[in-house]
Structure formats: C-alpha cells, structure tokens
Design an enzyme around this catalytic site. Structure first.
Site, PDB file in Angstrom:
ATOM      1  N   GLY A   1     -13.424  -8.447 -36.638  1.00  0.00           N
ATOM      2  CA  GLY A   1     -14.555  -8.275 -35.714  1.00  0.00           C
ATOM      3  C   GLY A   1     -14.547  -9.277 -34.571  1.00  0.00           C
TER       4      GLY A   1
ATOM      5  N   THR B   1       4.242   5.034 -14.185  1.00  0.00           N
ATOM      6  CA  THR B   1       3.759   5.157 -15.570  1.00  0.00           C
ATOM      7  C   THR B   1       4.929   5.231 -16.571  1.00  0.00           C
ATOM      8  OG1 THR B   1       3.774   7.557 -15.429  1.00  0.00           O
ATOM      9  CG2 THR B   1       1.722   6.461 -14.792  1.00  0.00           C
TER      10      THR B   1
ATOM     11  N   GLU C   1       3.123   0.453 -11.244  1.00  0.00           N
ATOM     12  CA  GLU C   1       4.543   0.450 -10.829  1.00  0.00           C
ATOM     13  C   GLU C   1       5.313   1.608 -11.455  1.00  0.00           C
ATOM     14  OE1 GLU C   1       5.737  -2.589  -9.144  1.00  0.00           O
ATOM     15  OE2 GLU C   1       3.921  -3.751  -9.415  1.00  0.00           O
TER      16      GLU C   1
ATOM     17  N   ILE D   1      -5.053  -0.625  -4.504  1.00  0.00           N
ATOM     18  CA  ILE D   1      -4.169  -1.639  -3.911  1.00  0.00           C
ATOM     19  C   ILE D   1      -4.552  -3.045  -4.396  1.00  0.00           C
ATOM     20  CG2 ILE D   1      -3.170  -2.548  -1.762  1.00  0.00           C
ATOM     21  CD1 ILE D   1      -2.585   0.513  -2.488  1.00  0.00           C
TER      22      ILE D   1
ATOM     23  N   HIS E   1      -7.630 -10.315 -35.813  1.00  0.00           N
ATOM     24  CA  HIS E   1      -8.875 -11.065 -35.601  1.00  0.00           C
ATOM     25  C   HIS E   1     -10.092 -10.382 -36.236  1.00  0.00           C
ATOM     26  CE1 HIS E   1      -6.554 -13.245 -32.585  1.00  0.00           C
ATOM     27  NE2 HIS E   1      -7.561 -14.064 -32.401  1.00  0.00           N
TER      28      HIS E   1
ATOM     29  N   ARG F   1      -8.121 -18.362 -40.482  1.00  0.00           N
ATOM     30  CA  ARG F   1      -9.112 -17.473 -41.101  1.00  0.00           C
ATOM     31  C   ARG F   1      -8.798 -17.252 -42.584  1.00  0.00           C
ATOM     32  NH1 ARG F   1     -14.264 -15.786 -40.666  1.00  0.00           N
ATOM     33  NH2 ARG F   1     -14.533 -13.652 -41.434  1.00  0.00           N
TER      34      ARG F   1
ATOM     35  N   GLY G   1       0.801  -1.224   0.000  1.00  0.00           N
ATOM     36  CA  GLY G   1       0.000   0.000   0.000  1.00  0.00           C
ATOM     37  C   GLY G   1       0.830   1.268   0.000  1.00  0.00           C
TER      38      GLY G   1
HETATM   39  C1  LIG Z   1      -4.967  -2.079 -11.473  1.00  0.00           C
HETATM   40  C2  LIG Z   1      -4.005  -1.280 -10.652  1.00  0.00           C
HETATM   41  C3  LIG Z   1      -3.297  -1.903  -9.643  1.00  0.00           C
HETATM   42  C4  LIG Z   1      -2.435  -1.155  -8.823  1.00  0.00           C
HETATM   43  N1  LIG Z   1      -1.810  -1.776  -7.769  1.00  0.00           N
HETATM   44  C5  LIG Z   1      -1.141  -1.012  -6.854  1.00  0.00           C
HETATM   45  C6  LIG Z   1      -0.646  -1.596  -5.652  1.00  0.00           C
HETATM   46  O1  LIG Z   1      -0.765  -2.813  -5.426  1.00  0.00           O
HETATM   47  N2  LIG Z   1      -0.046  -0.779  -4.754  1.00  0.00           N
HETATM   48  C7  LIG Z   1       0.111   0.555  -4.957  1.00  0.00           C
HETATM   49  O2  LIG Z   1       0.667   1.222  -4.081  1.00  0.00           O
HETATM   50  N3  LIG Z   1      -0.331   1.133  -6.103  1.00  0.00           N
HETATM   51  C8  LIG Z   1      -0.960   0.387  -7.047  1.00  0.00           C
HETATM   52  N4  LIG Z   1      -1.437   0.966  -8.204  1.00  0.00           N
HETATM   53  C9  LIG Z   1      -1.267   2.405  -8.399  1.00  0.00           C
HETATM   54  C10 LIG Z   1      -0.330   2.777  -9.548  1.00  0.00           C
HETATM   55  O3  LIG Z   1       0.989   2.534  -9.183  1.00  0.00           O
HETATM   56  C11 LIG Z   1      -0.620   4.241  -9.902  1.00  0.00           C
HETATM   57  O4  LIG Z   1      -1.890   4.275 -10.527  1.00  0.00           O
HETATM   58  C12 LIG Z   1       0.434   4.840 -10.786  1.00  0.00           C
HETATM   59  O5  LIG Z   1       1.643   4.995 -10.094  1.00  0.00           O
HETATM   60  C13 LIG Z   1       0.007   6.215 -11.340  1.00  0.00           C
HETATM   61  O6  LIG Z   1      -0.484   7.042 -10.351  1.00  0.00           O
HETATM   62  P1  LIG Z   1      -1.887   7.801 -10.565  1.00  0.00           P
HETATM   63  O7  LIG Z   1      -2.869   6.788 -10.999  1.00  0.00           O
HETATM   64  O8  LIG Z   1      -2.188   8.584  -9.346  1.00  0.00           O
HETATM   65  O9  LIG Z   1      -1.641   8.776 -11.782  1.00  0.00           O
HETATM   66  P2  LIG Z   1      -1.022  10.261 -11.707  1.00  0.00           P
HETATM   67  O10 LIG Z   1       0.224  10.267 -10.912  1.00  0.00           O
HETATM   68  O11 LIG Z   1      -2.106  11.200 -11.299  1.00  0.00           O
HETATM   69  O12 LIG Z   1      -0.664  10.521 -13.240  1.00  0.00           O
HETATM   70  C14 LIG Z   1      -1.629  10.914 -14.212  1.00  0.00           C
HETATM   71  C15 LIG Z   1      -0.880  11.142 -15.521  1.00  0.00           C
HETATM   72  O13 LIG Z   1       0.061  12.207 -15.347  1.00  0.00           O
HETATM   73  C16 LIG Z   1       1.355  11.751 -15.709  1.00  0.00           C
HETATM   74  N5  LIG Z   1       2.363  12.408 -14.863  1.00  0.00           N
HETATM   75  C17 LIG Z   1       2.411  12.502 -13.525  1.00  0.00           C
HETATM   76  N6  LIG Z   1       3.513  13.154 -13.130  1.00  0.00           N
HETATM   77  C18 LIG Z   1       4.189  13.493 -14.258  1.00  0.00           C
HETATM   78  C19 LIG Z   1       5.404  14.174 -14.530  1.00  0.00           C
HETATM   79  N7  LIG Z   1       6.190  14.619 -13.550  1.00  0.00           N
HETATM   80  N8  LIG Z   1       5.790  14.339 -15.818  1.00  0.00           N
HETATM   81  C20 LIG Z   1       5.024  13.852 -16.824  1.00  0.00           C
HETATM   82  N9  LIG Z   1       3.861  13.194 -16.644  1.00  0.00           N
HETATM   83  C21 LIG Z   1       3.448  13.014 -15.365  1.00  0.00           C
HETATM   84  C22 LIG Z   1       1.327  10.252 -15.475  1.00  0.00           C
HETATM   85  O14 LIG Z   1       2.346   9.599 -16.204  1.00  0.00           O
HETATM   86  C23 LIG Z   1      -0.077   9.919 -15.952  1.00  0.00           C
HETATM   87  O15 LIG Z   1      -0.088   9.831 -17.358  1.00  0.00           O
HETATM   88  C24 LIG Z   1      -2.260   0.223  -9.063  1.00  0.00           C
HETATM   89  C25 LIG Z   1      -2.947   0.837 -10.123  1.00  0.00           C
HETATM   90  C26 LIG Z   1      -3.830   0.116 -10.892  1.00  0.00           C
HETATM   91  C27 LIG Z   1      -4.585   0.819 -11.991  1.00  0.00           C
END
Ligand SMILES: Cc1cc2nc3c(=O)[nH]c(=O)nc-3n(C[C@H](O)[C@H](O)[C@H](O)COP(=O)(O)OP(=O)(O)OC[C@H]3O[C@@H](n4cnc5c(N)ncnc54)[C@H](O)[C@@H]3O)c2cc1C
Length: 389
Positions: free
Chosen positions: A346, A371, A369, A161, A344, A273, A128
């Site tokens: 449709g 973006t 982990e 999480i 594939h 196909r 978390g």
């Molecule tokens: C299915 C799923 C499972 C997950 N599992 C876990 C988990 O087990 N534990 C946990 O702790 N987290 C988990 N996460 C969270 C995940 O790590 C975050 O969603 C991710 O780090 C992005 O954070 P955010 O969603 O708040 O996006 P934001 O940080 O709000 O980013 C939004 C957009 O802005 C861009 N951005 C942000 N800052 C910058 C910058 N400085 N320069 C350029 N672009 C930027 C990002 O790249 C993105 O495109 C999970 C997420 C999902 C969807």
C-alpha cells in the site's frame, strides 16, 4: 571484447552519481508538482547540468562542449534520469532533440547563435514534429511553410512538445512542398519564442514527467527568414528521423534510469519492511522480483551501450539497434516499476514514496520518440529485409 568501463567512463559514472544524488534527486518530488516552483527548479537543474558539462557532452569544443562519445553520454544520462527523469527529459529535449540537429545540419551562424546557450543551460530548446493528427505517422504533418518574398510563413499546430512552455527556440518541421513528399518536401525551421505568430498552449496536465512541461505550439502566419532554415531545404524530415535515432537511445536511457531507481527503492524497502516476523526480502515471491529487476536492467544497459556504440561508429545497424534498446528498456521499466510498487504494498500507492512517481514516469518510455508498436514495426521490417523471402 571487454565489458568493463574504462577509467574515463568510471569517473563519469562516479562524478554524475555523486552530483545527481546531492543536487538533482532531492528536488525530484518537488518538480513532480509541475507548478511554477517546479519550472524554476527545472531551469536551475538544466543550468547546473550545463555547468557540470552534461549539456555539452555531445557538442563541439568550439561552442563550449566536450565532444564525447554516446556511451559516455548514456553513462551520465543514467545517473541524471535515476535522480529525476523529468530533468533528464527536458535537458535531453534541449541539448539532444534541438541541439543535436543544429550540430549536425546547422550553419556556423546558427551554431554560434544557439549552441553556447544550450550547452551552458541558459537557452532551452525544443523539437516540434508531432501534430494533433500526426504522431506515429509523422509524414501526416499539416504545418506548412509558404514562400512570401524573402520570408517563410509558417502555419500549423504542434502538440506534445517537451519544453515548449519554457523554450527559447523550437525546431519546427513543416511542409514547404507537399507534392515532393516527406523525403524532399519537409524543411526544419529554428523558430525563436518571440517571433510574431508563434505562441504556446497551456501546459498539459500529465500522468508522469510532471516536472517537464509539455504543450502545444501554434504557428499563425509566423514569419521567419532564410536564416531560420536548418540545413538543406526539403531535408527536414530526414533530419528529424536521424535526430530520433539519438532520441531513442535517450528514451532507452531514461527508462533504464527509472528502472534502476525503482530497483534501488524496492531493494531498500524489502530489507526494511517486515511481515509475519521477518523482512519481506526473505520471501521468494519478493526476492525473485528483485532478481528479475537486476537481469532486465542489465540487459537494457547492454542494449543501450551496443546501440550507442553502433551510432558513434556510423554502423548501418545503428537505427534498428536504437529501436531494440528503446523498446526493450522502456517495456522493462514499466514492468520493473510495477513490481517495485507491488513490493511496497500500500505504501507504494502514496506520494510519500518515490516509487509512486517512478511508476507514473515509466510509462512514457513506451510512447515517446515512437511507440513500442512502431519500434516493433521497424525491427520486423529490418529482419524481413535481411532474412525474409
Ligand atoms: C510527455 C510527452 C512528450 C513528448 N515530447 C515530444 C516532443 O518533444 N516533440 C515531438 O515532436 N513529439 C513529442 N511527443 C509526441 C510523441 O512522440 C507521440 O505521442 C508518439 O509518437 C505517438 O503519437 P500519438 O500520441 O499521436 O499516438 P498515435 O500515433 O495516434 O498512436 C495511437 C496508438 O496506435 C498505435 N499505432 C499507430 N500506428 C500504428 C501502426 N501502424 N501499427 C500498429 N499500431 C499503431 C500506436 O502505437 C499507439 O498505441 C511527446 C509525447 C508525450 C506524451
């Protein structure tokens, strides 16, 4: 330099391929429903992977693991994710994101309490870090840990999480000293699910990885003792970042598995196909897509092995190589999934064909982990530090 897998690696590949084809893949579309049946199947898959030894591959023998290297784990992981990406994600959140920091930073008591169960698959862990206002910028977490006598009182909200709805324990990162900053003021706490003040939200209704449950975690005056502190006080953020180096190799691996599964489906479909009187694989527009899939999956695999090798050698390049592998493999997977769906026609757009699920699953690789944008920032920073003026 030798690019051939050694005998142990070959046998890991063969064993996992056979096991996952027979035991994990047949249920992948049922897991995708994300309902109660799916949750039971997921837990069962994790237990099966525990029995097979997968959950303990990166853990010490004392606690039931086999203490193997990261390349072996990636070889096995490719097969798990190829069969069912949701199973890979939940298993990895448990034995990797939660289990690995316990291995690296935990004391004997904590290891004895959690690791045998995580390794057998009977205990499920979660990690978390992310909060509603703190995703990419994990230093912005607002969860606090305040001292009250001999106890710690945790307050805050975690979101997204993986495994939260099914986890027995969650590693919670919280500021115990905001003024000390993330490097010295964040501590990691191992919080059991039945701890008063610990609760979870409704599982999110997600685009992909629907078989791997995700939710919020609420900490409301959640009281834990010093026994819950993982490693050194104030080192939680650094521990989380070190854990994410493993996590990024994991996210690269699941992206590779999804990409290879897409390629397999596309090759199979393109051979069956027919259009205009011949199999569509005879058309260059289709066969060139297959060729590009082959190159991208191979490159992803090479980057993953290189990053895994660097990490196990404690090479200082390991962090940036993990970012490179994760960035490349995840973007390759979304591209390949899109091509595979296109092959594939449709039929790729309907649930009967696995490529529909794989297409939805692929996207998470570019978000979880860290973006793609964050990986590029990290890689660019590394290049500029080394070669910039
Ligand atoms: C299915 C799923 C499972 C997950 N599992 C876990 C988990 O087990 N534990 C946990 O702790 N987290 C988990 N996460 C969270 C995940 O790590 C975050 O969603 C991710 O780090 C992005 O954070 P955010 O969603 O708040 O996006 P934001 O940080 O709000 O980013 C939004 C957009 O802005 C861009 N951005 C942000 N800052 C910058 C910058 N400085 N320069 C350029 N672009 C930027 C990002 O790249 C993105 O495109 C999970 C997420 C999902 C969807």
């Amino acid at each position: 330099m030798n690019y051939e897998l050694n005998d142990i690696q070959k046998s890991i590949n063969e064993n996992f391929k056979k096991f996952c084809e027979n035991e994990i893949k047949p249920n992948a579309s049922i897991l995708d429903a994300g309902d109660e049946k799916a949750v039971e199947l997921l837990k069962n898959n994790i237990k099966k992977l525990g029995k097979l030894g997968y959950m303990g591959m990166m853990h010490e023998e004392t606690f039931g693991g086999t203490d193997q290297d990261l390349i072996n784990f990636a070889i096995a992981g490719e097969e798990v994710s190829k069969a069912c990406a949701a199973t890979f994600l939940s298993a990895g959140a448990s034995c990797g994101l939660c289990g690995m920091p316990i291995r690296l930073f935990g004391n004997d008591k904590q290891k004895e309490k959690y690791l045998p169960g995580i390794i057998s698959g009977d205990v499920i862990g979660s990690f978390g870090l992310t909060e509603p206002q703190a995703g990419s910028d994990a230093t912005a977490i607002a969860t606090t840990a305040k001292r009250k006598g001999a106890k710690w009182i945790l307050n805050g909200t975690k979101t997204f999480i993986t495994n939260a709805p099914i986890a027995d324990v969650c590693l919670i990162m919280a500021y115990n000293d905001k003024e000390a900053g993330p490097g010295a003021g964040v501590t990691a706490f191992l919080v059991d699910k039945h701890t008063p003040g610990f609760s979870i939200g409704k599982p999110f209704d997600k685009l992909g990885y629907r078989g791997s449950p995700t939710s919020e975690i609420f900490l409301e005056d959640c009281e834990v003792s010093d026994d819950a502190v993982l490693g050194e006080l104030g080192k939680g953020f650094i521990q989380a970042m070190q854990t994410l180096e493993y996590g990024r190799i994991g996210m690269a691996t699941v992206s590779l598995g999804v990409a290879v599964a897409c390629m397999d489906e596309a090759v199979k479909y393109a051979s069956q196909r027919k259009a205009f009187g011949k199999p569509i694989n005879r058309y260059q527009e289709i066969s060139f897509k297959l060729a590009d899939m082959m190159i991208l999956t191979d490159l992803s695999r090479l980057l993953i092995y290189k990053a895994a090798w660097a990490k196990q050698m404690n090479d200082p390049e390991a962090a940036v190589l993990a970012s490179c592998a994760k960035l490349f493999a995840s973007e390759a997977a979304t591209q390949i999934a899109s091509w595979a769906l296109q092959v594939h026609g449709g039929y790729g757009y309907i649930k009967e064909f696995p490529v529909e699920r794989l297409y939805r699953d692929a996207k998470l690789g570019e978000i979880g982990e860290g973006t793609s944008e964050i990986q590029r920032i990290l890689i660019a920073r590394d290049i500029l530090q080394k070669y910039g003026s």
